[in-house]
Design a protein around this motif. Structure first.
Motif, PDB file in Angstrom:
ATOM      1  N   ARG A   1      -0.067   3.965  -2.963  1.00 14.04           N
ATOM      2  CA  ARG A   1      -0.799   5.198  -2.635  1.00 14.04           C
ATOM      3  C   ARG A   1      -0.313   6.431  -3.402  1.00 14.04           C
ATOM      4  O   ARG A   1      -1.139   7.178  -3.953  1.00 14.04           O
ATOM      5  CB  ARG A   1      -0.733   5.443  -1.118  1.00 14.04           C
ATOM      6  CG  ARG A   1      -1.272   6.789  -0.668  1.00 14.04           C
ATOM      7  CD  ARG A   1      -2.766   6.915  -0.958  1.00 14.04           C
ATOM      8  NE  ARG A   1      -3.284   8.212  -0.598  1.00 14.04           N
ATOM      9  CZ  ARG A   1      -3.318   9.263  -1.407  1.00 14.04           C
ATOM     10  NH1 ARG A   1      -2.850   9.149  -2.648  1.00 14.04           N
ATOM     11  NH2 ARG A   1      -3.830  10.406  -1.007  1.00 14.04           N
TER      12      ARG A   1
ATOM     13  N   LEU B   1      -7.208  -2.594  -5.092  1.00  8.95           N
ATOM     14  CA  LEU B   1      -7.844  -1.302  -5.319  1.00  8.95           C
ATOM     15  C   LEU B   1      -9.293  -1.536  -5.742  1.00  8.95           C
ATOM     16  O   LEU B   1      -9.562  -2.282  -6.687  1.00  8.95           O
ATOM     17  CB  LEU B   1      -7.091  -0.540  -6.407  1.00  8.95           C
ATOM     18  CG  LEU B   1      -7.427   0.935  -6.620  1.00  8.95           C
ATOM     19  CD1 LEU B   1      -7.034   1.752  -5.398  1.00  8.95           C
ATOM     20  CD2 LEU B   1      -6.703   1.456  -7.861  1.00  8.95           C
TER      21      LEU B   1
ATOM     22  N   VAL C   1      -8.988   7.012  -1.074  1.00 14.26           N
ATOM     23  CA  VAL C   1      -8.191   7.904  -1.915  1.00 14.26           C
ATOM     24  C   VAL C   1      -9.130   8.745  -2.769  1.00 14.26           C
ATOM     25  O   VAL C   1     -10.006   8.200  -3.444  1.00 14.26           O
ATOM     26  CB  VAL C   1      -7.234   7.109  -2.823  1.00 14.26           C
ATOM     27  CG1 VAL C   1      -6.398   8.061  -3.665  1.00 14.26           C
ATOM     28  CG2 VAL C   1      -6.350   6.199  -1.993  1.00 14.26           C
TER      29      VAL C   1
ATOM     30  N   LEU D   1      -1.777   6.776  -7.103  1.00 15.25           N
ATOM     31  CA  LEU D   1      -3.214   6.766  -7.383  1.00 15.25           C
ATOM     32  C   LEU D   1      -3.772   8.062  -7.965  1.00 15.25           C
ATOM     33  O   LEU D   1      -4.787   8.021  -8.664  1.00 15.25           O
ATOM     34  CB  LEU D   1      -3.993   6.388  -6.128  1.00 15.25           C
ATOM     35  CG  LEU D   1      -3.757   4.961  -5.644  1.00 15.25           C
ATOM     36  CD1 LEU D   1      -4.690   4.615  -4.500  1.00 15.25           C
ATOM     37  CD2 LEU D   1      -3.938   3.962  -6.781  1.00 15.25           C
TER      38      LEU D   1
ATOM     39  N   SER E   1      -1.460  -5.298  -3.059  1.00 13.10           N
ATOM     40  CA  SER E   1      -2.513  -4.380  -2.634  1.00 13.10           C
ATOM     41  C   SER E   1      -3.708  -4.554  -3.564  1.00 13.10           C
ATOM     42  O   SER E   1      -3.546  -4.960  -4.718  1.00 13.10           O
ATOM     43  CB  SER E   1      -2.033  -2.919  -2.700  1.00 13.10           C
ATOM     44  OG  SER E   1      -0.908  -2.710  -1.896  1.00 13.10           O
TER      45      SER E   1
ATOM     46  N   VAL F   1       0.819  -1.214   0.000  1.00 10.61           N
ATOM     47  CA  VAL F   1       0.000   0.000   0.000  1.00 10.61           C
ATOM     48  C   VAL F   1       0.850   1.260   0.000  1.00 10.61           C
ATOM     49  O   VAL F   1       0.543   2.239  -0.697  1.00 10.61           O
ATOM     50  CB  VAL F   1      -0.952  -0.010   1.219  1.00 10.61           C
ATOM     51  CG1 VAL F   1      -1.589   1.355   1.419  1.00 10.61           C
ATOM     52  CG2 VAL F   1      -2.027  -1.066   1.036  1.00 10.61           C
ATOM     53  N   ALA F   2       1.929   1.265   0.769  1.00  9.89           N
ATOM     54  CA  ALA F   2       2.775   2.457   0.868  1.00  9.89           C
ATOM     55  C   ALA F   2       3.350   2.864  -0.479  1.00  9.89           C
ATOM     56  O   ALA F   2       3.584   4.056  -0.729  1.00  9.89           O
ATOM     57  CB  ALA F   2       3.906   2.220   1.872  1.00  9.89           C
TER      58      ALA F   2
ATOM     59  N   LEU G   1      -8.243   1.541  -1.099  1.00 10.14           N
ATOM     60  CA  LEU G   1      -7.000   0.779  -1.215  1.00 10.14           C
ATOM     61  C   LEU G   1      -6.768  -0.010   0.066  1.00 10.14           C
ATOM     62  O   LEU G   1      -6.931   0.523   1.168  1.00 10.14           O
ATOM     63  CB  LEU G   1      -5.832   1.742  -1.460  1.00 10.14           C
ATOM     64  CG  LEU G   1      -4.430   1.147  -1.560  1.00 10.14           C
ATOM     65  CD1 LEU G   1      -4.312   0.278  -2.812  1.00 10.14           C
ATOM     66  CD2 LEU G   1      -3.388   2.269  -1.595  1.00 10.14           C
TER      67      LEU G   1
ATOM     68  N   THR H   1      -8.117  -0.274   5.302  1.00 13.14           N
ATOM     69  CA  THR H   1      -8.482   0.377   4.046  1.00 13.14           C
ATOM     70  C   THR H   1      -8.152   1.864   4.075  1.00 13.14           C
ATOM     71  O   THR H   1      -8.391   2.543   5.070  1.00 13.14           O
ATOM     72  CB  THR H   1      -9.984   0.201   3.766  1.00 13.14           C
ATOM     73  OG1 THR H   1     -10.275  -1.187   3.621  1.00 13.14           O
ATOM     74  CG2 THR H   1     -10.393   0.928   2.494  1.00 13.14           C
ATOM     75  N   VAL H   2      -7.615   2.362   2.974  1.00 14.90           N
ATOM     76  CA  VAL H   2      -7.306   3.778   2.809  1.00 14.90           C
ATOM     77  C   VAL H   2      -8.205   4.333   1.706  1.00 14.90           C
ATOM     78  O   VAL H   2      -8.243   3.785   0.601  1.00 14.90           O
ATOM     79  CB  VAL H   2      -5.824   3.994   2.426  1.00 14.90           C
ATOM     80  CG1 VAL H   2      -5.541   5.471   2.193  1.00 14.90           C
ATOM     81  CG2 VAL H   2      -4.911   3.429   3.502  1.00 14.90           C
TER      82      VAL H   2
ATOM     83  N   HIS I   1       2.140  14.534  -5.222  1.00 16.66           N
ATOM     84  CA  HIS I   1       2.187  13.252  -4.529  1.00 16.66           C
ATOM     85  C   HIS I   1       2.293  12.059  -5.469  1.00 16.66           C
ATOM     86  O   HIS I   1       2.357  10.928  -5.017  1.00 16.66           O
ATOM     87  CB  HIS I   1       0.937  13.091  -3.651  1.00 16.66           C
ATOM     88  CG  HIS I   1       0.764  14.201  -2.660  1.00 16.66           C
ATOM     89  ND1 HIS I   1       1.599  14.368  -1.589  1.00 16.66           N
ATOM     90  CD2 HIS I   1      -0.136  15.213  -2.599  1.00 16.66           C
ATOM     91  CE1 HIS I   1       1.207  15.435  -0.882  1.00 16.66           C
ATOM     92  NE2 HIS I   1       0.159  15.962  -1.487  1.00 16.66           N
TER      93      HIS I   1
END
Length: 270
Positions: free
Chosen positions: A26, A48, A197, A29, A46, A22-23, A38, A194-195, A208
């Motif tokens: 991210r 998505l 985005v 994205l 990972s 994930v790192a 994510l 979960t992240v 980013h």
């Protein structure tokens, strides 16, 4: 005689599997310009999940889901250095698209009843690009490309995931191919890791994204200065020699350098 098709294959949905944690995923994205969820999916993987239904333009015009997620996979793969696998399904078909850098994407698909429609070469390329075992894993993949009256499209995708399980893939519980996009979103949202985005505009993509260090910071300033230094003599030389091509090239390089330096300065102050 064809077998009954599982009701789940009549849904439309997609999952993107990234061969990276994930790192690492991210920051890339923003390239998608879409809202997504994510989550970790095993050792070095990972997953998505689209927040919405990008294959529905303005909620009514339908674009084939495989075409949409293939574009997502290609955008991510080109902007990074790891493979991206898009799994997709709709009422009539299911399949995958594998993107890896600037290489040609490969894919395979099945009809809803599991009838294979792809080429064997796609399975071989799939195995090579993901570093699968050329004997045991390839044997399993070849089985997915053979007729089987007991395996519908959903079963084919689950078989594909079973092969990838051997190289570390572990999908979160509930994120299963064949489910509807709404169901996948609900499951992903409650995942503890979960992240969410969101697309925040081109500024977010620049600051980013995978090229962030080249548009802001020390490297950006070095690049901008180098473009100015190289662009000025090219512009002057082209103007004196009456060479429009050199003059235009020098002007463009000079402009890029100036804009890059200006952007870095503005963003540094904000």
């Amino acid at each position: 005689m064809s077998h009954p098709v599982s009701p789940s294959v009549y849904a439309t949905g997609a999952l993107l599997l990234c061969r990276a944690p994930v790192a690492d995923v991210r920051p890339a994205l923003p390239l998608l310009r879409e809202r997504a969820l994510l989550a970790p999916a095993g050792d070095g993987w990972s997953v998505l999940v689209p927040e919405g239904k990008p294959w529905l333009a303005e909620g009514s015009v339908y674009e084939p889901v495989d075409r949409v997620v293939a574009g997502w996979a290609s955008a991510l793969a080109i902007g990074t250095n790891w493979p991206v696998l898009a799994l997709w399904w709709d009422p009539d078909r299911a399949g995958y698209t594998l993107a890896s850098g600037f290489r040609r994407t490969v894919g395979y698909e099945w009809l809803a009843d599991g009838t294979p429609l792809g080429e064997d070469e796609a399975m071989r390329t799939f195995a090579v690009r993901l570093g699968l075992d050329p004997v045991h894993d390839m044997e399993s993949l070849e089985g997915l490309a053979r007729p089987d009256s007991d395996a519908d499209a959903r079963a084919r995708l689950l078989g594909l995931i079973a092969v990838l399980h051997r190289v570390g893939l572990e999908l979160p519980v509930g994120l299963t191919p064949g489910e509807s996009a709404d169901r996948l979103r609900e499951v992903a949202r409650v995942g503890p890791q979960t992240v969410a985005v969101e697309w925040a505009g081109w500024r977010d993509a620049l600051d980013h994204g995978p090229l962030a260090e080249w548009v802001r910071g020390p490297r950006a300033r070095v690049l901008g200065a180098a473009q100015v230094v190289a662009g000025v003599p090219m512009l002057v030389w082209g103007w004196r020699r009456g060479s429009a091509g050199w003059a235009v090239a020098g002007g463009l390089m000079l402009a890029q350098g100036v804009v890059g330096l200006a952007y870095d300065r503005v963003r540094t102050r904000t």
